[in-house]
Design a protein around this motif. Structure first.
Motif, short mmCIF file in Angstrom:
data_model
loop_
_atom_site.label_atom_id
_atom_site.label_comp_id
_atom_site.label_asym_id
_atom_site.label_seq_id
_atom_site.Cartn_x
_atom_site.Cartn_y
_atom_site.Cartn_z
N LEU A 66 3.60 10.67 5.89
CA LEU A 66 3.29 9.55 6.52
C LEU A 66 3.16 9.66 7.83
O LEU A 66 4.32 9.93 8.70
N ILE A 111 0.87 4.41 -2.86
CA ILE A 111 0.56 5.61 -2.51
C ILE A 111 1.82 6.57 -2.76
O ILE A 111 1.72 7.51 -3.60
N VAL A 126 -0.38 9.72 4.14
CA VAL A 126 -0.92 8.04 4.77
C VAL A 126 -0.76 8.37 6.21
O VAL A 126 -0.27 9.14 6.84
N VAL A 141 -0.53 5.36 9.37
CA VAL A 141 -0.67 4.15 9.79
C VAL A 141 -1.23 4.23 11.38
O VAL A 141 -0.49 4.57 12.22
N THR A 157 5.41 13.07 0.38
CA THR A 157 4.08 12.47 0.90
C THR A 157 4.61 12.22 2.37
O THR A 157 5.50 11.97 2.83
N ASP A 206 0.80 -1.15 0.09
CA ASP A 206 0.19 0.09 -0.04
C ASP A 206 0.83 1.38 0.01
O ASP A 206 0.54 2.27 -0.70
N LEU A 207 1.92 1.08 0.79
CA LEU A 207 2.74 2.57 0.86
C LEU A 207 3.47 2.58 -0.55
O LEU A 207 3.60 3.67 -0.97
N THR A 219 -6.17 11.89 3.72
CA THR A 219 -5.23 10.96 4.19
C THR A 219 -5.99 9.75 4.05
O THR A 219 -6.97 9.33 4.13
N THR A 220 -5.02 8.76 3.68
CA THR A 220 -5.23 7.34 3.47
C THR A 220 -5.09 6.42 4.96
O THR A 220 -3.63 6.55 5.20
N ARG A 221 -6.03 5.90 5.36
CA ARG A 221 -5.70 5.11 6.72
C ARG A 221 -5.29 3.66 6.30
O ARG A 221 -5.97 2.94 5.69
N LEU A 222 -4.08 3.21 7.04
CA LEU A 222 -3.64 1.74 6.74
C LEU A 222 -3.47 1.17 8.27
O LEU A 222 -3.32 2.09 9.34
N ASN A 240 2.31 9.48 -5.91
CA ASN A 240 2.44 11.08 -5.73
C ASN A 240 3.52 11.66 -6.55
O ASN A 240 4.53 12.07 -5.96
#
Length: 369
Positions: free
Chosen positions: A220, A78, A93, A95, A218, A74-75, A250-253, A82
Motif C-alpha cells: 500500500l 483489495i 494499492v 493512495v 499487499t 476499496d481497501l 497497482t490500483t490507484r485510489l 489478496n
C-alpha cells in the motif's frame, strides 16, 4: 480524568508504537461544563480538565467522511482479495491525492482496523510462536534508496542487523521478518519523496517489484502526485519499463476534497460540520455553531481540504479555551493562522462567496436542535 496512554511521542515506524496506536482504546470525549461549572473547579481540577480538552481537540479525527468510507471499502476489497498462494504476485494499492485531504489519516485508520481484525481472528502469535504483526508501516524520505528502504523495514521490527548488513542482506532479513511475523499489509508512506526517474527511484521501483513478487503482502503506497511522477505510466524510455509493470499491478485510489458546486456536495459538507461540532468541548458551543453560522467561512478558510479544516478548528478551540471565549466565532478564527496553502487559496473563494456566486449551504437546511 483519562487513563488512556499518551501517543504523543509514538513513531508508527516502529512495531511497539504501532501496536500502542492500534490497541489504544477510543478516546473518551470530556464532559462539557458550563461556565459556572468551570468557575467552580479548583485550580488543579481546572488545569487537569483543560489539559484533557487540549488533547481531545488536537485529536478530533478521524471522521468517517464519504471519502474515508469509500477508500476503506476499496481497501477491504483489495486486501481481502489478496489471498493468493505465495507463487502469485498480489495486487498493490496507491493512495494518490493532494496534501491536506487526509490520506495518511485514512490509511492509518484502516491499518488499525486491519491489525485488530487479524489479531482477533488469528491470535497474537503465529503457529511457529513468533509475534504476529499484520501491518508494517514505513515512512520514506527524499533520498531513500534500496538499502534505506530495507533498513527502514528492519527498523520497524527492531532487527539487530539493520545497521551492519549489506543491501542484499537487509532485503533478505526483511523478507524473513515479514514471513516470520506473517505481515499481510506493507504501507509505504510519503512515496512522492522518491525521484522516480533518477537512478535511486528506478532502483527502488525495481526493489518494489521484487517485494511484490517475493513478499506475500499487499503493498500500500501513499503519496502526492504519484501519477505525475510516472508511477502508473507506460514509460517507453530505457529504464522505465519497470514503472509500466508497477502501473499494471497497482490500483490507484484517491481522496477528493469537499466541493460545494452541487447540492450533494453541500450536504456532505454540512454533515461534516455537524459531526465535527458535536465533538467540540467548549462551554458556549451550540448546535449550528459550525454548520450554520460558520459554514461558508470554514469552507473558504479550508478550501474543502479536511486537513486544513481540522487544523483551523483545533487551533481555534485551543484559542477559545485559552482566552475564555469558549466558542468559535469568525472574529476569533480570523486571529488563527492556518496552513499556507489554504491561506493562499482562500482569497478567490472569499470573493465568490461575498459576491453570492457560491455557497456551502444546501438549499433546504434545518437548524439542528
Amino acid at each position: 480524568m483519562s487513563a488512556r496512554p499518551s501517543l504523543a511521542c509514538a513513531s508508527l515506524s516502529r512495531k511497539e508504537d504501532f501496536k500502542a496506536f492500534a490497541d489504544a482504546p477510543r478516546r473518551r470525549r470530556p464532559d462539557p461544563l458550563t461556565r459556572g461549572q468551570l468557575a467552580a473547579l479548583s485550580p488543579s481540577a481546572r488545569a487537569e480538565y483543560d489539559l484533557v480538552r487540549r488533547e481531545w481537540h488536537a485529536n478530533l479525527g478521524p471522521l468517517r467522511t464519504p471519502q474515508l468510507a469509500a477508500l476503506h471499502e476499496d481497501l477491504w476489497d483489495i486486501v481481502d482479495s489478496n489471498q493468493q498462494d505465495g507463487d502469485k504476485a498480489k495486487g498493490a494499492v496507491a493512495v494518490d491525492a493532494f496534501p491536506g485531504l487526509g490520506k495518511t489519516t485514512a490509511v492509518l485508520a484502516f491499518a488499525r482496523e486491519f491489525h485488530r481484525r487479524e489479531i482477533a481472528e488469528r491470535g497474537p502469535f503465529t503457529a511457529q510462536g513468533h509475534e504476529r504483526w499484520p501491518v508494517c508501516r514505513v515512512g520514506l524520505t527524499g533520498n531513500t534508496g534500496m538499502k534505506d528502504l530495507n533498513r527502514a523495514m528492519l527498523e520497524f521490527f527492531g532487527h539487530p542487523g539493520r545497521q551492519t548488513s549489506t543491501a542484499t542482506q537487509l532485503g533478505l532479513q526483511a523478507l524473513d521478518c515479514v514471513l516470520s511475523c506473517e505481515v499481510r499489509l506493507l504501507i509505504l508512506d510519503d512515496l512522492h519523496f522518491l525521484k522516480w526517474r533518477r537512478t535511486s527511484g528506478i532502483e527502488v521501483s525495481n526493489h518494489l517489484k521484487w517485494i511484490a513478487n517475493e513478499f506475500p503482502v499487499t503493498l500500500l503506497k501513499v503519496g502526492v502526485g504519484l501519477a505525475d511522477k510516472g508511477l502508473f505510466s507506460e514509460g517507453e524510455a530505457l529504464g522505465e519499463t519497470v514503472l509500466a509493470q508497477t502501473g499494471r499491478r497497482t490500483t490507484r485510489l484517491d481522496m477528493p476534497p469537499f466541493t460545494v458546486g452541487t447540492e450533494q456536495g453541500r450536504l456532505q459538507w454540512r454533515q461534516l460540520l455537524l459531526a465535527l461540532e458535536q465533538r467540540l468541548v467548549l462551554s458556549d458551543a451550540y448546535p449550528g455553531m459550525l454548520a450554520d453560522d460558520l459554514s461558508d467561512y470554514l469552507f473558504t478558510r479550508s478550501t474543502g481540504h479536511i486537513g486544513s479544516l481540522m487544523t483551523l478548528v483545533n487551533r481555534g478551540c485551543q484559542r477559545a479555551q485559552r482566552t475564555g471565549t469558549e466558542r468559535l466565532t469568525r472574529d476569533l478564527l480570523d486571529q488563527v493562522r492556518n496552513d499556507e496553502a489554504a491561506e493562499q487559496a482562500r482569497r478567490e473563494l472569499e470573493y465568490a462567496f461575498r459576491a453570492g456566486k457560491a455557497t456551502s449551504r444546501p438549499h433546504s437546511v434545518r437548524t439542528p436542535t
